[in-house]
Design an enzyme around this catalytic site. Structure first.
Site, PDB file in Angstrom:
ATOM      1  N   ASN A 210      46.764  18.718  47.639  1.00  0.00           N
ATOM      2  CA  ASN A 210      45.520  18.359  48.331  1.00  0.00           C
ATOM      3  C   ASN A 210      44.336  18.639  47.417  1.00  0.00           C
ATOM      4  O   ASN A 210      44.501  19.059  46.275  1.00  0.00           O
ATOM      5  CB  ASN A 210      45.414  19.131  49.653  1.00  0.00           C
ATOM      6  CG  ASN A 210      45.428  20.627  49.414  1.00  0.00           C
ATOM      7  OD1 ASN A 210      44.538  21.169  48.765  1.00  0.00           O
ATOM      8  ND2 ASN A 210      46.467  21.299  49.899  1.00  0.00           N
ATOM      9  N   ASP A 279      51.346  21.894  54.843  1.00  0.00           N
ATOM     10  CA  ASP A 279      52.114  22.168  56.061  1.00  0.00           C
ATOM     11  C   ASP A 279      53.583  21.772  55.901  1.00  0.00           C
ATOM     12  O   ASP A 279      54.455  22.356  56.533  1.00  0.00           O
ATOM     13  CB  ASP A 279      51.512  21.399  57.242  1.00  0.00           C
ATOM     14  CG  ASP A 279      50.199  22.022  57.693  1.00  0.00           C
ATOM     15  OD1 ASP A 279      50.096  23.269  57.647  1.00  0.00           O
ATOM     16  OD2 ASP A 279      49.270  21.284  58.051  1.00  0.00           O
ATOM     17  N   LYS A 289      63.914  12.477  37.728  1.00  0.00           N
ATOM     18  CA  LYS A 289      62.763  11.648  38.092  1.00  0.00           C
ATOM     19  C   LYS A 289      63.239  10.447  38.913  1.00  0.00           C
ATOM     20  O   LYS A 289      64.172   9.738  38.513  1.00  0.00           O
ATOM     21  CB  LYS A 289      62.081  11.180  36.803  1.00  0.00           C
ATOM     22  CG  LYS A 289      60.815  10.425  37.053  1.00  0.00           C
ATOM     23  CD  LYS A 289      60.186   9.971  35.747  1.00  0.00           C
ATOM     24  CE  LYS A 289      59.088   8.974  36.073  1.00  0.00           C
ATOM     25  NZ  LYS A 289      58.864   8.022  35.013  1.00  0.00           N
ATOM     26  N   ASP A 306      54.212  29.156  57.992  1.00  0.00           N
ATOM     27  CA  ASP A 306      52.767  29.383  58.107  1.00  0.00           C
ATOM     28  C   ASP A 306      52.484  30.812  57.637  1.00  0.00           C
ATOM     29  O   ASP A 306      52.835  31.787  58.310  1.00  0.00           O
ATOM     30  CB  ASP A 306      52.305  29.175  59.562  1.00  0.00           C
ATOM     31  CG  ASP A 306      50.795  29.159  59.649  1.00  0.00           C
ATOM     32  OD1 ASP A 306      50.161  30.113  59.158  1.00  0.00           O
ATOM     33  OD2 ASP A 306      50.240  28.185  60.203  1.00  0.00           O
ATOM     34  N   ILE A 307      51.875  30.919  56.475  1.00  0.00           N
ATOM     35  CA  ILE A 307      51.676  32.236  55.832  1.00  0.00           C
ATOM     36  C   ILE A 307      50.773  33.121  56.683  1.00  0.00           C
ATOM     37  O   ILE A 307      51.078  34.297  56.942  1.00  0.00           O
ATOM     38  CB  ILE A 307      51.076  32.044  54.417  1.00  0.00           C
ATOM     39  CG1 ILE A 307      51.996  31.167  53.571  1.00  0.00           C
ATOM     40  CG2 ILE A 307      50.838  33.388  53.741  1.00  0.00           C
ATOM     41  CD1 ILE A 307      51.379  30.646  52.294  1.00  0.00           C
ATOM     42  N   PHE A 323      41.016  30.387  57.807  1.00  0.00           N
ATOM     43  CA  PHE A 323      40.063  29.301  57.626  1.00  0.00           C
ATOM     44  C   PHE A 323      40.561  28.123  58.444  1.00  0.00           C
ATOM     45  O   PHE A 323      41.769  27.986  58.676  1.00  0.00           O
ATOM     46  CB  PHE A 323      39.963  28.893  56.151  1.00  0.00           C
ATOM     47  CG  PHE A 323      38.837  29.571  55.434  1.00  0.00           C
ATOM     48  CD1 PHE A 323      38.943  30.896  55.054  1.00  0.00           C
ATOM     49  CD2 PHE A 323      37.657  28.885  55.141  1.00  0.00           C
ATOM     50  CE1 PHE A 323      37.900  31.528  54.405  1.00  0.00           C
ATOM     51  CE2 PHE A 323      36.613  29.504  54.491  1.00  0.00           C
ATOM     52  CZ  PHE A 323      36.730  30.829  54.118  1.00  0.00           C
ATOM     53  N   LYS A 337      43.185  27.785  66.693  1.00  0.00           N
ATOM     54  CA  LYS A 337      43.908  28.470  65.600  1.00  0.00           C
ATOM     55  C   LYS A 337      43.733  29.988  65.697  1.00  0.00           C
ATOM     56  O   LYS A 337      44.661  30.752  65.417  1.00  0.00           O
ATOM     57  CB  LYS A 337      43.419  27.959  64.236  1.00  0.00           C
ATOM     58  CG  LYS A 337      44.015  26.604  63.893  1.00  0.00           C
ATOM     59  CD  LYS A 337      43.463  25.996  62.622  1.00  0.00           C
ATOM     60  CE  LYS A 337      44.021  24.576  62.469  1.00  0.00           C
ATOM     61  NZ  LYS A 337      43.352  23.767  61.482  1.00  0.00           N
ATOM     62  N   LYS A 341      47.315  31.763  66.136  1.00  0.00           N
ATOM     63  CA  LYS A 341      47.782  32.582  65.014  1.00  0.00           C
ATOM     64  C   LYS A 341      47.424  34.057  65.193  1.00  0.00           C
ATOM     65  O   LYS A 341      47.633  34.853  64.281  1.00  0.00           O
ATOM     66  CB  LYS A 341      47.210  32.038  63.692  1.00  0.00           C
ATOM     67  CG  LYS A 341      47.588  30.567  63.434  1.00  0.00           C
ATOM     68  CD  LYS A 341      47.331  30.133  62.010  1.00  0.00           C
ATOM     69  CE  LYS A 341      47.500  28.628  61.865  1.00  0.00           C
ATOM     70  NZ  LYS A 341      47.647  28.152  60.494  1.00  0.00           N
TER      71      LYS A 341
HETATM   72  O1  PMT Z   1      39.172  25.215  47.497  1.00  0.00           O
HETATM   73  P1  PMT Z   1      37.872  24.501  47.796  1.00  0.00           P
HETATM   74  O2  PMT Z   1      37.798  23.151  47.107  1.00  0.00           O
HETATM   75  O3  PMT Z   1      36.664  25.356  47.531  1.00  0.00           O
HETATM   76  O4  PMT Z   1      37.874  24.157  49.345  1.00  0.00           O
HETATM   77  C1  PMT Z   1      37.831  25.191  50.279  1.00  0.00           C
HETATM   78  C2  PMT Z   1      38.703  24.900  51.499  1.00  0.00           C
HETATM   79  C3  PMT Z   1      38.117  23.703  52.261  1.00  0.00           C
HETATM   80  C4  PMT Z   1      40.143  24.578  51.074  1.00  0.00           C
HETATM   81  C5  PMT Z   1      38.686  26.216  52.368  1.00  0.00           C
HETATM   82  O5  PMT Z   1      37.372  26.514  52.744  1.00  0.00           O
HETATM   83  C6  PMT Z   1      39.546  26.058  53.622  1.00  0.00           C
HETATM   84  O6  PMT Z   1      39.119  25.552  54.641  1.00  0.00           O
HETATM   85  N1  PMT Z   1      40.817  26.511  53.519  1.00  0.00           N
HETATM   86  C7  PMT Z   1      41.827  26.336  54.557  1.00  0.00           C
HETATM   87  C8  PMT Z   1      42.345  24.934  54.501  1.00  0.00           C
HETATM   88  C9  PMT Z   1      43.452  24.677  55.481  1.00  0.00           C
HETATM   89  O7  PMT Z   1      44.537  24.496  55.062  1.00  0.00           O
HETATM   90  O8  PMT Z   1      43.105  24.760  56.734  1.00  0.00           O
HETATM   91  P2  PMT Z   1      44.147  24.527  57.966  1.00  0.00           P
HETATM   92  O9  PMT Z   1      43.233  24.319  59.111  1.00  0.00           O
HETATM   93  O10 PMT Z   1      45.154  23.492  57.645  1.00  0.00           O
HETATM   94  O11 PMT Z   1      44.906  25.925  58.060  1.00  0.00           O
HETATM   95  C10 PMT Z   1      44.467  26.988  58.895  1.00  0.00           C
HETATM   96  C11 PMT Z   1      44.726  28.323  58.258  1.00  0.00           C
HETATM   97  O12 PMT Z   1      46.134  28.558  58.134  1.00  0.00           O
HETATM   98  C12 PMT Z   1      44.158  28.485  56.870  1.00  0.00           C
HETATM   99  O13 PMT Z   1      43.658  29.809  56.772  1.00  0.00           O
HETATM  100  C13 PMT Z   1      45.363  28.308  55.957  1.00  0.00           C
HETATM  101  O14 PMT Z   1      45.226  29.066  54.737  1.00  0.00           O
HETATM  102  C14 PMT Z   1      46.480  28.859  56.801  1.00  0.00           C
HETATM  103  N2  PMT Z   1      47.806  28.246  56.578  1.00  0.00           N
HETATM  104  C15 PMT Z   1      48.040  26.945  56.868  1.00  0.00           C
HETATM  105  C16 PMT Z   1      49.313  26.423  56.709  1.00  0.00           C
HETATM  106  C17 PMT Z   1      50.337  27.251  56.200  1.00  0.00           C
HETATM  107  N3  PMT Z   1      51.567  26.784  55.996  1.00  0.00           N
HETATM  108  N4  PMT Z   1      50.075  28.527  55.910  1.00  0.00           N
HETATM  109  C18 PMT Z   1      48.837  29.048  56.075  1.00  0.00           C
HETATM  110  O15 PMT Z   1      48.615  30.226  55.803  1.00  0.00           O
END
Ligand code: PMT
Length: 401
Positions: A210, A279, A289, A306-307, A323, A337, A341
């Site tokens: 991403n 995800d 390849k 999901d960490i 975030f 969320k 979580k």
């Molecule tokens: O890196 P930059 O270019 O500066 O951009 C910053 C950002 C937009 C990436 C950052 O500010 C941000 O929003 N990060 C979280 C992005 C995200 O994956 O959001 P989500 O809504 O999909 O996930 C929710 C939360 O679960 C996040 O804290 C994520 O780290 C966590 N997660 C999600 C999936 C997973 N398998 N494990 C996780 O821990």
């Protein structure tokens, strides 16, 4: 300014043209109230005479191991114990390599090994030497062992080249030294955070990822360090340099990020999930390849762990901050969320536009916790990070009392 009143700084000088700047550094440190002792490597003496630093520091300059041993008042172990901070400036490529390998064939290297005090290095070398993967690897490993890496700066070099490799200016080094002694709001707190994207392999040469640049997460690491926290930064692949003082654990996939986080989390007081974790991952990663054959193809994906949810489900969970990256219904999805979580706090950023979220230099946040909300208005990511860290400090302190 007496920001360094009574602080004891052991200044190590290695062989490099920037050694002349360290004379000014000694002067500035003393003006700021520090007591300075200088140690020089044999090659440093090819550039500047010990007498210069002796005159400026008001103390004899230590130049070799046996010389220090002969001074019963201050042998090398005593010197290592005496200081509050050991700063090597300039630190040559050769010195950094030896320091990383644990060599002790001169007094300064011995002190680096013998000191339990914080150690900082200010690299100074030709830009090509700095770019060399051997130097980069040495710096990475030293930083992972809690050595603070300050600089280098970019600019014109004595050899006529241009690029990164100049030692930071004495004023900047003085500011960094002073920062080490500012009591922080997060003093003694262990903060673990994830940053950047993950890469999910399709075959040996392709992956799903991403647009995360790591800028937001790295800014948070810097803000947390400035607040006094011990920071471990688990980062996906980005082209940023980790802030000096952060322990960097570099990973690629979501699974690797999960494993790295789980290895570090036991000692953490605060966890921030800023990484954009994929995800899903490809179910069957091809060994070779993939060849183009059909007009279309499909790749079965399976869910990644999901960490953040895994950390917040731990029995002795740290204070958990998530975030939420949303293109619509920011508040609704962020609150969902927070609940699902079981988080202590969530920072929601609008994504998919020009001035916040992925890749941008600026951001804006809506921060939610169980019974509160705070908006952080659009600003550069470091300014945003500092405000978020302040909020985290408030809530974390509240949760512990
Ligand atoms: O890196 P930059 O270019 O500066 O951009 C910053 C950002 C937009 C990436 C950052 O500010 C941000 O929003 N990060 C979280 C992005 C995200 O994956 O959001 P989500 O809504 O999909 O996930 C929710 C939360 O679960 C996040 O804290 C994520 O780290 C966590 N997660 C999600 C999936 C997973 N398998 N494990 C996780 O821990």
């Amino acid at each position: 300014m007496q920001a360094l009143g009574n602080k004891k700084i052991l200044l190590g000088i290695t062989g490099g043209i920037a050694a002349y700047k360290s004379a000014e550094l000694v002067r500035l440190l003393i003006k700021a109230g520090a007591e300075v002792r200088v140690v020089m490597t044999p090659s440093a003496q090819e550039f500047v005479q010990p007498l210069t630093y002796q005159a400026l520091s008001g103390h004899r300059v230590y130049v070799d191991l046996f010389d220090a041993e002969a001074d019963s008042a201050m042998d090398h172990i005593e010197l290592a114990r005496w200081c509050d901070l050991l700063l090597v400036a300039p630190a040559s490529a050769d010195f950094l390599g030896k320091m990383n390998a644990g060599y002790a064939d001169n007094l300064l290297l011995t002190l680096c090994l013998a000191s339990k005090r914080p150690v900082a290095v200010a690299p100074a070398m030709n830009q090509q030497m700095f770019a060399n993967s051997a130097t980069q690897e040495n710096l990475k490993q030293l930083a992972a062992r809690d050595v603070r890496v300050w600089g280098p700066a970019e600019g014109d070099q004595a050899c006529g080249d241009f690029g990164p490799g100049r030692m930071l200016e004495p004023e900047q080094l003085l500011a960094n030294v002073a920062l080490q002694f500012v009591p922080g709001k997060l003093d003694g707190v262990q903060l673990l955070l994830t940053a950047g994207p993950t890469r999910e392999a399709i075959d040996p040469v392709r992956y799903i990822s991403n647009r995360s640049s790591g800028k937001m997460g790295y800014a948070l690491a810097e803000a947390a360090l400035q607040a006094g926290a011990r920071v471990t930064l688990v980062s996906g692949p980005v082209s940023l340099v980790a802030p000096p003082g952060a322990k960097l654990v570099a990973v690629e996939s979501a699974q690797q990020m999960y494993e790295a986080v789980m290895q570090q989390v036991a000692h953490s007081d605060i966890f921030i999930g800023c990484a954009a974790v994929s995800d899903y991952r490809v179910d069957q990663v091809a060994t070779h390849k993939l060849k183009k054959s059909e007009n279309s193809m499909s790749l079965p994906l399976i869910l990644n762990v999901d960490i953040l949810a895994a950390v917040s489900a731990l029995e002795n969970k740290p204070f958990c901050v998530g975030f939420a990256a949303e293109t619509q219904n920011l508040e609704k999805y962020a609150l969902a969320k927070l609940e699902q979580k079981n988080l202590d706090m969530i920072a929601a950023n609008p994504v998919g536009n020009a001035d916040s979220g992925f890749e941008t230099d600026t951001n804006q946040l809506e921060v939610f916790w169980r019974d509160g909300h705070h908006s952080i208005e659009r600003d550069n990511k470091l300014a945003i990070a500092k405000q978020l860290i302040d909020l985290i400090v408030e809530r974390y302190t509240c949760a512990r009392s």
